[in-house]
Enzyme design. Structure first.
Site, PDB file in Angstrom:
ATOM      1  N   HIS A  63       0.846  -1.195   0.000  1.00 48.58           N
ATOM      2  CA  HIS A  63       0.000   0.000   0.000  1.00 48.58           C
ATOM      3  C   HIS A  63       0.879   1.241   0.000  1.00 48.58           C
ATOM      4  O   HIS A  63       1.936   1.236   0.633  1.00 48.58           O
ATOM      5  CB  HIS A  63      -0.909   0.014   1.237  1.00 48.58           C
ATOM      6  CG  HIS A  63      -2.086   0.906   1.067  1.00 48.58           C
ATOM      7  ND1 HIS A  63      -2.024   2.258   1.315  1.00 48.58           N
ATOM      8  CD2 HIS A  63      -3.339   0.650   0.610  1.00 48.58           C
ATOM      9  CE1 HIS A  63      -3.207   2.788   1.039  1.00 48.58           C
ATOM     10  NE2 HIS A  63      -4.018   1.839   0.616  1.00 48.58           N
ATOM     11  N   ASP A 108      -7.664  -5.888   0.165  1.00 49.55           N
ATOM     12  CA  ASP A 108      -8.115  -6.640  -1.007  1.00 49.55           C
ATOM     13  C   ASP A 108      -7.638  -8.089  -1.043  1.00 49.55           C
ATOM     14  O   ASP A 108      -8.096  -8.871  -1.871  1.00 49.55           O
ATOM     15  CB  ASP A 108      -7.690  -5.916  -2.287  1.00 49.55           C
ATOM     16  CG  ASP A 108      -8.480  -4.643  -2.481  1.00 49.55           C
ATOM     17  OD1 ASP A 108      -9.667  -4.651  -2.130  1.00 49.55           O
ATOM     18  OD2 ASP A 108      -7.912  -3.642  -2.959  1.00 49.55           O
TER      19      ASP A 108
HETATM   20  N1  CMC Z   1       4.199  -7.729  -4.222  1.00 48.26           N
HETATM   21  C1  CMC Z   1       5.531  -7.754  -4.414  1.00 48.26           C
HETATM   22  N2  CMC Z   1       6.306  -6.660  -4.402  1.00 48.26           N
HETATM   23  C2  CMC Z   1       5.707  -5.487  -4.167  1.00 48.26           C
HETATM   24  C3  CMC Z   1       4.316  -5.386  -3.932  1.00 48.26           C
HETATM   25  C4  CMC Z   1       3.570  -6.568  -3.976  1.00 48.26           C
HETATM   26  N3  CMC Z   1       2.242  -6.560  -3.797  1.00 48.26           N
HETATM   27  N4  CMC Z   1       3.993  -4.102  -3.722  1.00 48.26           N
HETATM   28  C5  CMC Z   1       5.120  -3.400  -3.833  1.00 48.26           C
HETATM   29  N5  CMC Z   1       6.152  -4.229  -4.103  1.00 48.26           N
HETATM   30  C6  CMC Z   1       7.557  -3.864  -4.326  1.00 48.26           C
HETATM   31  C7  CMC Z   1       7.727  -3.413  -5.776  1.00 48.26           C
HETATM   32  O1  CMC Z   1       8.002  -4.488  -6.637  1.00 48.26           O
HETATM   33  C8  CMC Z   1       8.872  -2.441  -5.650  1.00 48.26           C
HETATM   34  O2  CMC Z   1      10.065  -3.184  -5.552  1.00 48.26           O
HETATM   35  P1  CMC Z   1      11.474  -2.597  -6.090  1.00 48.26           P
HETATM   36  O3  CMC Z   1      11.753  -1.406  -5.223  1.00 48.26           O
HETATM   37  O4  CMC Z   1      12.409  -3.721  -5.902  1.00 48.26           O
HETATM   38  O5  CMC Z   1      11.254  -2.211  -7.535  1.00 48.26           O
HETATM   39  C9  CMC Z   1       8.621  -1.790  -4.295  1.00 48.26           C
HETATM   40  O6  CMC Z   1       7.858  -2.730  -3.532  1.00 48.26           O
HETATM   41  C10 CMC Z   1       7.821  -0.490  -4.399  1.00 48.26           C
HETATM   42  O7  CMC Z   1       6.650  -0.760  -5.166  1.00 48.26           O
HETATM   43  P2  CMC Z   1       5.718   0.372  -5.773  1.00 48.26           P
HETATM   44  O8  CMC Z   1       4.658  -0.282  -6.573  1.00 48.26           O
HETATM   45  O9  CMC Z   1       6.544   1.421  -6.437  1.00 48.26           O
HETATM   46  O10 CMC Z   1       5.185   1.011  -4.417  1.00 48.26           O
HETATM   47  P3  CMC Z   1       3.864   1.835  -4.176  1.00 48.26           P
HETATM   48  O11 CMC Z   1       3.949   2.481  -2.868  1.00 48.26           O
HETATM   49  O12 CMC Z   1       3.558   2.679  -5.348  1.00 48.26           O
HETATM   50  O13 CMC Z   1       2.867   0.583  -4.115  1.00 48.26           O
HETATM   51  C11 CMC Z   1       0.870  -0.491  -4.626  1.00 48.26           C
HETATM   52  C12 CMC Z   1       1.567   0.591  -3.800  1.00 48.26           C
HETATM   53  C13 CMC Z   1      -0.489  -0.719  -3.995  1.00 48.26           C
HETATM   54  C14 CMC Z   1       0.710   0.020  -6.060  1.00 48.26           C
HETATM   55  C15 CMC Z   1       1.680  -1.806  -4.638  1.00 48.26           C
HETATM   56  O14 CMC Z   1       1.951  -2.257  -3.338  1.00 48.26           O
HETATM   57  C16 CMC Z   1       0.993  -2.903  -5.448  1.00 48.26           C
HETATM   58  O15 CMC Z   1       1.064  -2.889  -6.687  1.00 48.26           O
HETATM   59  N6  CMC Z   1       0.284  -3.872  -4.768  1.00 48.26           N
HETATM   60  C17 CMC Z   1      -0.435  -4.905  -5.462  1.00 48.26           C
HETATM   61  C18 CMC Z   1      -1.803  -4.401  -5.914  1.00 48.26           C
HETATM   62  C19 CMC Z   1      -2.727  -4.196  -4.744  1.00 48.26           C
HETATM   63  O16 CMC Z   1      -2.931  -5.061  -3.920  1.00 48.26           O
HETATM   64  N7  CMC Z   1      -3.398  -3.004  -4.714  1.00 48.26           N
HETATM   65  C20 CMC Z   1      -4.407  -2.685  -3.719  1.00 48.26           C
HETATM   66  C21 CMC Z   1      -4.027  -1.560  -2.827  1.00 48.26           C
HETATM   67  S1  CMC Z   1      -5.121  -1.405  -1.398  1.00 48.26           S
HETATM   68  C22 CMC Z   1      -6.691  -1.046  -2.049  1.00 48.26           C
HETATM   69  C23 CMC Z   1      -6.827   0.328  -2.613  1.00 48.26           C
HETATM   70  O17 CMC Z   1      -6.842   1.290  -1.841  1.00 48.26           O
HETATM   71  O18 CMC Z   1      -6.908   0.453  -3.838  1.00 48.26           O
END
Ligand code: CMC
Length: 380
Positions: free
Chosen positions: A258, A314
């Site tokens: 998140h 989720d």
């Molecule tokens: N599984 C594996 N690695 C992850 C995940 C995950 N679910 N989430 C983040 N990471 C890693 C990502 O690969 C990256 O690694 P690196 O630094 O080595 O490249 C690092 O963590 C940062 O990831 P990011 O996507 O740039 O971080 P963010 O803060 O933008 O991420 C997120 C937020 C929700 C987009 C992400 O955690 C994600 O894609 N999660 C999976 C989708 C998900 O479950 N979304 C629902 C969010 S809660 C409901 C809502 O409010 O919508």
């Protein structure tokens, strides 16, 4: 060229407005709506009361609530133009896209910018619920069932979808899920709706902007993706290997991570507690997804928790959605129904001191150059 100092990718850490609607205490893992802990609202309040809370940032008195419910329930009735549109497109598009289409239709001829347009806000929430139920009903071969004014919002939602008044348990679970998804600060969808609203587009079109931004699996689409993920893993035994492979390929586990919470999502804890109450009554499909999800949480946390990546809401919601009989492609659309409460409250709040949202990009392209006519170009 004058260059700005920093680019904030994904607007991470950027405050774009002030708001009295919700507070995410990401250190202690508590979510508040207008000062009320969402856990307490789930236990003691109702989605209908939360809609009032979002719009007025206080709880209603008894007489205010009676009037509010009259308006909400009256507004749940659909017009022929909605029903015709649903009959025409329910089998053609995904549920979320049709929701966006219908809410745009509802905004025909309306203008934006009125921060006191509470009736339109209530109408939008009410209509979204009825659109949702009727789309699903028509997709599965049924037809529009008018809402009943003696039923609550979640009861009507299931009644209009299934043609039967739901059990108290199912209506309560749905009510809890609607409360839990009603508001959450400024994620992509709420920001998208504010961007549209800031141009003084109408309330309904601004909601459509929110709906369409909700669709992707990084945001609202995550629950459907997480359910599909559990089914594709197939069994508890395969979870450890699947987690290792997914992470080694630098792929994401849906339902983890998140932007704001770097600890366990408090909404996921609430959902898990609700699930615990229904362990005995799960059918075999839901039970299997539950077992896989439990293993996924355990193994995922083992590898990701040290990086501040924990299960989010989720990961767990699909179990409750399926338990109350929602189709697997309707989870994001239900999220949109609930989040309409937050979107409309944010939009009205923003219109009180509207400012066009217009960020900048840092230009990294070619320096100014001369246009060469096609016949004189020799190559790149
Ligand atoms: N599984 C594996 N690695 C992850 C995940 C995950 N679910 N989430 C983040 N990471 C890693 C990502 O690969 C990256 O690694 P690196 O630094 O080595 O490249 C690092 O963590 C940062 O990831 P990011 O996507 O740039 O971080 P963010 O803060 O933008 O991420 C997120 C937020 C929700 C987009 C992400 O955690 C994600 O894609 N999660 C999976 C989708 C998900 O479950 N979304 C629902 C969010 S809660 C409901 C809502 O409010 O919508």
């Amino acid at each position: 060229l004058v260059q700005p100092i920093s680019v904030f990718k994904g607007l991470e850490g950027v405050y774009v407005t002030e708001s009295a609607l919700s507070l995410i205490d990401s250190e202690n893992g508590v979510l508040y709506y207008a000062g009320y802990d969402v856990k307490e609202l789930v236990e003691r309040s109702s989605f209908e009361e939360v809609v009032f809370l979002m719009l007025h940032q206080r709880l209603p008195t008894s007489s205010e609530f009676t009037e509010f419910l009259k308006l909400l329930r009256r507004s749940q009735e659909l017009e022929p133009i909605h029903i015709e549109t649903i009959r025409k497109y329910a089998g053609v598009t995904d549920i979320l896209s049709l929701l966006a289409m219908l809410i745009v239709l509802e905004g025909r001829g309306k203008i934006g910018g009125n921060s006191n347009d509470f009736n339109a806000a209530v109408n939008a929430v009410a209509k979204m619920g009825s659109f949702f139920s009727t789309i699903i009903r028509v997709r599965y071969g049924g037809d529009y069932i008018p809402p009943r004014r003696d039923l609550s919002f979640p009861e009507n939602l299931l009644y209009m979808m299934n043609g039967e008044v739901p059990s108290r348990e199912h209506a309560d679970v749905l009510d809890d899920l609607l409360i839990l998804h009603a508001e959450h600060g400024i994620p992509a969808s709420t920001f998208a709706s504010l961007v549209a609203a800031s141009t003084l587009s109408d309330l309904y079109s601004s909601i459509a902007a929110g709906i369409l931004a909700l669709k992707g699996p990084l945001h609202g689409g995550a629950s459907e993706a997480s359910y599909a993920q559990a089914l594709s893993i197939g069994s508890v035994e395969k979870v450890p290997e699947w987690v290792q492979l997914t992470l080694s390929e630098k792929k994401k586990i849906m339902g983890f991570g998140h932007r704001v919470y770097k600890i366990y999502d408090p909404r996921a804890t609430i959902v898990k507690n609700i699930i615990a109450r229904f362990m005995g009554s799960m059918n075999s499909e839901v039970k299997k997804v539950y077992e896989i999800t439990r293993a996924l949480e355990e193994y995922g946390e083992k590898y990701l928790a040290s990086r501040g990546i924990y299960p989010n809401v989720d990961l767990w919601t699909p179990i409750l959605y399926r338990m109350i009989g929602l189709p697997a492609d309707s989870f994001t659309a239900l999220f949109a129904v609930s989040r309409t409460a937050g979107w409309v409250a944010h939009i009205l709040e923003y219109w009180r001191e509207n400012k066009l949202i217009r960020p900048l990009h840092l230009y990294v392209g070619e320096r100014p150059r001369k246009y060469i006519p096609l016949e004189l170009r020799t190559g790149s």
